[in-house]
Scaffold this motif. Structure first.
Motif, PDB file in Angstrom:
ATOM      1  N   HIS A  71      49.089   9.294  45.541  1.00 44.38           N
ATOM      2  CA  HIS A  71      50.340   8.950  44.859  1.00 44.38           C
ATOM      3  C   HIS A  71      50.736   7.499  45.165  1.00 44.38           C
ATOM      4  O   HIS A  71      51.200   6.766  44.285  1.00 44.38           O
ATOM      5  CB  HIS A  71      51.454   9.902  45.296  1.00 44.38           C
ATOM      6  N   TYR A  83      56.727   6.313  36.361  1.00 42.41           N
ATOM      7  CA  TYR A  83      56.333   7.651  36.795  1.00 42.41           C
ATOM      8  C   TYR A  83      57.325   8.691  36.287  1.00 42.41           C
ATOM      9  O   TYR A  83      56.953   9.790  35.874  1.00 42.41           O
ATOM     10  CB  TYR A  83      56.244   7.700  38.321  1.00 42.41           C
ATOM     11  N   LYS A  84      58.608   8.313  36.266  1.00 42.53           N
ATOM     12  CA  LYS A  84      59.644   9.244  35.835  1.00 42.53           C
ATOM     13  C   LYS A  84      59.682   9.398  34.322  1.00 42.53           C
ATOM     14  O   LYS A  84      59.903  10.502  33.805  1.00 42.53           O
ATOM     15  CB  LYS A  84      61.003   8.753  36.344  1.00 42.53           C
ATOM     16  N   THR A 102      51.778  12.162  35.534  1.00 41.99           N
ATOM     17  CA  THR A 102      53.227  11.975  35.601  1.00 41.99           C
ATOM     18  C   THR A 102      53.896  13.297  35.228  1.00 41.99           C
ATOM     19  O   THR A 102      53.302  14.129  34.537  1.00 41.99           O
ATOM     20  CB  THR A 102      53.707  10.873  34.636  1.00 41.99           C
ATOM     21  N   PRO A 103      55.127  13.532  35.666  1.00 41.08           N
ATOM     22  CA  PRO A 103      55.803  14.796  35.325  1.00 41.08           C
ATOM     23  C   PRO A 103      55.886  15.048  33.816  1.00 41.08           C
ATOM     24  O   PRO A 103      55.752  16.187  33.368  1.00 41.08           O
ATOM     25  CB  PRO A 103      57.203  14.611  35.928  1.00 41.08           C
ATOM     26  N   ASN A 104      56.109  13.994  33.030  1.00 45.14           N
ATOM     27  CA  ASN A 104      56.215  14.188  31.582  1.00 45.14           C
ATOM     28  C   ASN A 104      54.888  14.612  30.963  1.00 45.14           C
ATOM     29  O   ASN A 104      54.858  15.339  29.962  1.00 45.14           O
ATOM     30  CB  ASN A 104      56.719  12.909  30.903  1.00 45.14           C
ATOM     31  N   TYR A 105      53.781  14.168  31.534  1.00 44.43           N
ATOM     32  CA  TYR A 105      52.476  14.603  31.055  1.00 44.43           C
ATOM     33  C   TYR A 105      52.329  16.107  31.250  1.00 44.43           C
ATOM     34  O   TYR A 105      51.913  16.839  30.341  1.00 44.43           O
ATOM     35  CB  TYR A 105      51.368  13.848  31.797  1.00 44.43           C
ATOM     36  N   LEU A 106      52.673  16.569  32.449  1.00 44.45           N
ATOM     37  CA  LEU A 106      52.575  18.008  32.740  1.00 44.45           C
ATOM     38  C   LEU A 106      53.541  18.803  31.867  1.00 44.45           C
ATOM     39  O   LEU A 106      53.214  19.903  31.403  1.00 44.45           O
ATOM     40  CB  LEU A 106      52.876  18.254  34.218  1.00 44.45           C
ATOM     41  N   LYS A 107      54.707  18.216  31.623  1.00 41.22           N
ATOM     42  CA  LYS A 107      55.709  18.914  30.812  1.00 41.22           C
ATOM     43  C   LYS A 107      55.221  19.075  29.377  1.00 41.22           C
ATOM     44  O   LYS A 107      55.339  20.160  28.782  1.00 41.22           O
ATOM     45  CB  LYS A 107      57.015  18.113  30.835  1.00 41.22           C
TER      46      LYS A 107
END
Length: 787
Positions: A71, A83-84, A102-107
């Motif tokens: 990370h 990242y956000k 990134t969190p948005n990719y997973l989302k």
């Protein structure tokens, strides 16, 4: 070559690859060494002591053990804000093995309500994935080993559709290869710049790429990072423009629903409603000339007068969009506005649509939620408003033409060159009817035809026509004035003097310039205020009777007006057009001997002609580009002869008129479709509309940096946009100069940009006078275009 026809082995990538953090770590150490770099120092401090991360080949299964350290390393590419907010991912080179997200990719990829597909490549099979990896490999090899930068900004694009509300987002992929070390074992394959350009010109032929620059001895170590960049606005606007240029974009319900969904995606408003209607201003009021509605309210329930005094008329008169944030709070609603509320529309914007300065329609944007449509949303769609205007204008014209076609007693004759295709279609129709099928006649389309356009035009025809109207009106007023002066001399009644004053007022105004409505006002005055007195004058003096007789002798018996200069102008124009029409028809019949082609002409203040030539028009004879060259040369010769013939008419015309010549060169083939409603051919497809737009505007083209019109009497102007076209026509003109058709004064000119038309250039040449004409086909043979 299609991807599934590649000969390469799609199960084996022909190069070595491995995941490694060493390229990034070495880069960070170098940055730290060369200067004070807090980020590099901070990252190196986190991974300090972890020798596993220094391996040249890192096992991706070990990623979970070093989550904190990785990370920290990835923060070099993804700042805390990125990242956000970003959709990003990192992967080992050329593997579908992602190790950082990134969190948005997973989302996004974890949401079952979001459908993700690659634009123009829905089927992501193994062959396509192989193509993808090879492309990325060459993107890194070419700049490092061959000093050749290959820009593929939009190589891959994804469409993400929200299944719940139908909104679509588009993302292009930006990849970063800074942390991939590319090495080669042995002698680097030799490839020239020409070899590389040949590769790029044939991107699907990867067998050729692999043969030119084999990948067997290349090694890729490191990792790749990918960011999804939102390009929704660019893609949706482009899609909207393409849709709107299709003929059925507004009339067809399915197509209109697609337009509405695209507007929703563009503005990120899932509940937005779109309406489009054809309106115009008539005597200060909203009118609906085309009987075409796709608006919010029922046209059978609310007629044109219901729009008066509403937000629609406000937008029409102001010429600017009207935005109502909350219709429910607007005072004194008109019945039509109340109906909008009843339909559930609270937030609404009415956008006037103009075409060449004329109001042609209205665009409606409505939402059930107040303040949903902001002024910033309207700014987003401003680029597509002109295209909506064109679509409405085109649709309105088409509908008008259909109405007119139903009352025509005669249809346009079918040109002999395409008669065979109509006979074929009619035969197919009869056969199907014999089988009991309910069918309509199939569409007649000729694809891949080359257009030729030419025109001769009377210079300043509108100005001359206006001047002849002024002259005739002034003469009629002066004749009426003479009658009234004799009447006043015989009996000094003040009313006669007042009428003389008004005549002088009209004469003075007309000499200064003719305005809209002046002619009707003058004629109404003469008929009602002057001629009505003539019976009263009949028992007066002989001089008054002579003045009345002179007045009647100068009046056209059928039109009841002075019609001298106008008749001279119309006669002169008619003689020029008759001469040009007869000549071009005679020469066109001979030109059919070269190769069958479609030909049409139409009279304006001059004569224009369209020609289309190509294989699809010929039933049997094979087409060769030599026939197109032959026809282009023929058109040049005919244009020169037309200029000479019309010039020779001058001494015999009632009014001397100057004639200009123009040719438009269009190098790309297009398609023409027979329109049943108008019984004529028209260019087909959104891209080809530009050709028609150029044709309509080039007659007013001016030379760049001057106020000089390109078209001039005694000269022929050839307009083009491609360098190759200029070279071809330069060759023809040099030959025709030598043969005495043109003066040796070939001008190469740049043109001022026209509305929606940019980058045009022209060749202009003077037509030589007093030369014995030759047949066009003879000259073509001399140039050996028939060989």
């Amino acid at each position: 070559m299609k991807l599934d026809q590649l000969k390469l082995n799609i199960d084996e990538i022909p190069f070595k690859k491995s995941l490694s953090f060493l390229p990034l770590i070495n880069m960070l150490k170098e940055e730290k060494k060369n200067g004070f770099n807090l980020q590099a120092e901070s990252i190196l401090r986190v991974i300090e002591g972890n020798t596993s991360l220094l391996k040249a080949d890192f096992d991706i299964k070990e990623v979970g053990k070093f989550e904190k350290e990785i990370h920290a390393l990835m923060s070099y590419f993804f700042t805390p804000t990125q990242y956000k907010n970003d959709i990003g991912v990192a992967s080992s080179p050329f593997d579908d093995h992602n190790f950082y997200f990134t969190p948005n990719y997973l989302k996004v990829y974890g949401d079952e309500n979001i459908e993700i597909e690659m634009v123009e490549q829905k089927k992501q099979d193994k062959c396509y994935m192989t193509f993808t990896m090879l492309m990325y490999a060459y993107l890194m090899i070419l700049p490092k080993f061959y000093k050749f930068n290959l820009n593929m900004d939009y190589l891959f694009m994804y469409r993400m559709t929200d299944k719940l509300n139908g909104l679509v987002r588009y993302y292009k992929i930006e990849f970063n290869e800074k942390c991939v070390d590319v090495t080669h074992n042995g002698t680097i394959p030799v490839a020239s710049e020409d070899d590389i350009r040949e590769m790029i010109n044939d991107p699907m032929n990867l067998d050729f790429w692999l043969k030119t620059i084999p990948l067997n001895n290349f090694t890729f170590r490191g990792f790749l990072t990918f960011r999804y960049v939102d390009v929704t606005q660019i893609e949706v606007i482009s899609s909207l423009k393409s849709q709107l240029l299709e003929k059925s974009s507004i009339l067809n319900n399915n197509n209109f629903n697609d337009l509405e969904q695209n507007i929703r995606s563009l503005l990120s408003l899932p509940n937005l409603n779109l309406g489009v209607l054809a309106l115009a201003m008539s005597q200060g009021n909203v009118d609906n000339p085309a009987d075409f509605w796709h608006g919010f309210v029922d046209p059978n329930k609310y007629k044109c007068d219901a729009y008066q005094g509403t937000i629609y008329e406000e937008a029409a008169k102001s010429g600017a969009p009207v935005l109502i944030n909350d219709l429910a709070k607007r005072p004194n609603l008109k019945p039509l506005e109340q109906e909008l509320l009843n339909l559930g529309i609270r937030n609404i914007s009415i956008i006037p649509l103009h075409y060449e300065g004329e109001l042609v329609g209205m665009m409606e944007l409505g939402s059930p939620k107040a303040f949903d449509i902001s002024f910033t949303k309207l700014r987003i769609i401003k680029d597509v408003i002109p295209v909506f205007s064109i679509a409405v204008k085109r649709t309105s014209d088409e509908l008008r033409n259909r109405i007119e076609a139903t009352i025509k007693e005669e249809c346009t004759a079918i040109h002999p060159s395409v008669e065979w295709r109509f006979q074929q279609a009619a035969g197919n129709l009869l056969n199907k009817k014999e089988l009991g099928e309910t069918v309509q006649m199939e569409e007649i389309v000729f694809k891949e035809v080359h257009p030729l356009y030419g025109a001769i035009d009377v210079r300043h025809s509108s100005v001359i026509r206006n001047q002849t109207i002024q002259d005739d009106l002034v003469e009629q007023l002066q004749l009426a004035r003479k009658v009234l002066r004799e009447a006043y001399a015989d009996r000094k009644m003040p009313i006669y003097d007042q009428l003389i004053y008004k005549i002088d007022f009209f004469i003075d105004g007309i000499r200064k310039g003719l305005s809209s409505g002046d002619e009707m006002n003058v004629l109404n005055f003469i008929r009602h205020d002057v001629e009505s007195l003539f019976p009263h004058f009949k028992e007066n003096s002989d001089s008054l009777m002579l003045a009345i007789e002179e007045y009647h002798n100068n009046i056209d018996s059928e039109l009841n007006i002075v019609y001298k200069r106008r008749k001279d102008f119309e006669d002169s124009l008619g003689i020029i057009n008759d001469c040009a029409t007869a000549y071009i028809e005679k020469e066109q019949e001979k030109a059919q001997e070269m190769f069958p082609h479609y030909f049409e002409k139409y009279r304006t203040d001059g004569v224009e002609h369209n020609i289309y030539i190509g294989q699809s028009i010929s039933e049997q004879k094979p087409f060769d580009r030599i026939y197109l060259k032959n026809l282009r040369l023929w058109q040049l010769i005919v244009s020169a002869e037309l200029a000479r013939k019309t010039e020779s008419l001058k001494g015999s015309l009632p009014i001397d008129l100057d004639v200009t010549g123009l040719i438009l060169v269009h190098s790309q083939p297009l398609a023409i479709r027979f329109r049943q409603d108008e019984k004529k051919f028209d260019v087909d497809g959104a891209y080809n509309i530009r050709y028609e737009i150029v044709k309509k505007r080039i007659d007013k083209a001016e030379i760049k940096g001057t106020n000089e019109r390109l078209t001039q009497p005694g000269k022929l102007a050839i307009i083009f946009s491609q360098e190759g076209e200029m070279v071809e026509y330069q060759r023809y003109l040099e030959y025709l100069v030598a043969k005495g058709y043109f003066e040796d004064d070939i001008e190469h000119l740049q043109l001022e940009d026209l509305q929606g038309v940019y980058g045009l250039r022209a060749i202009r040449v003077t037509v030589k006078k007093g030369v014995e004409p030759k047949e066009a086909l003879v000259v073509a043979k001399e140039l050996k275009l028939n060989d």
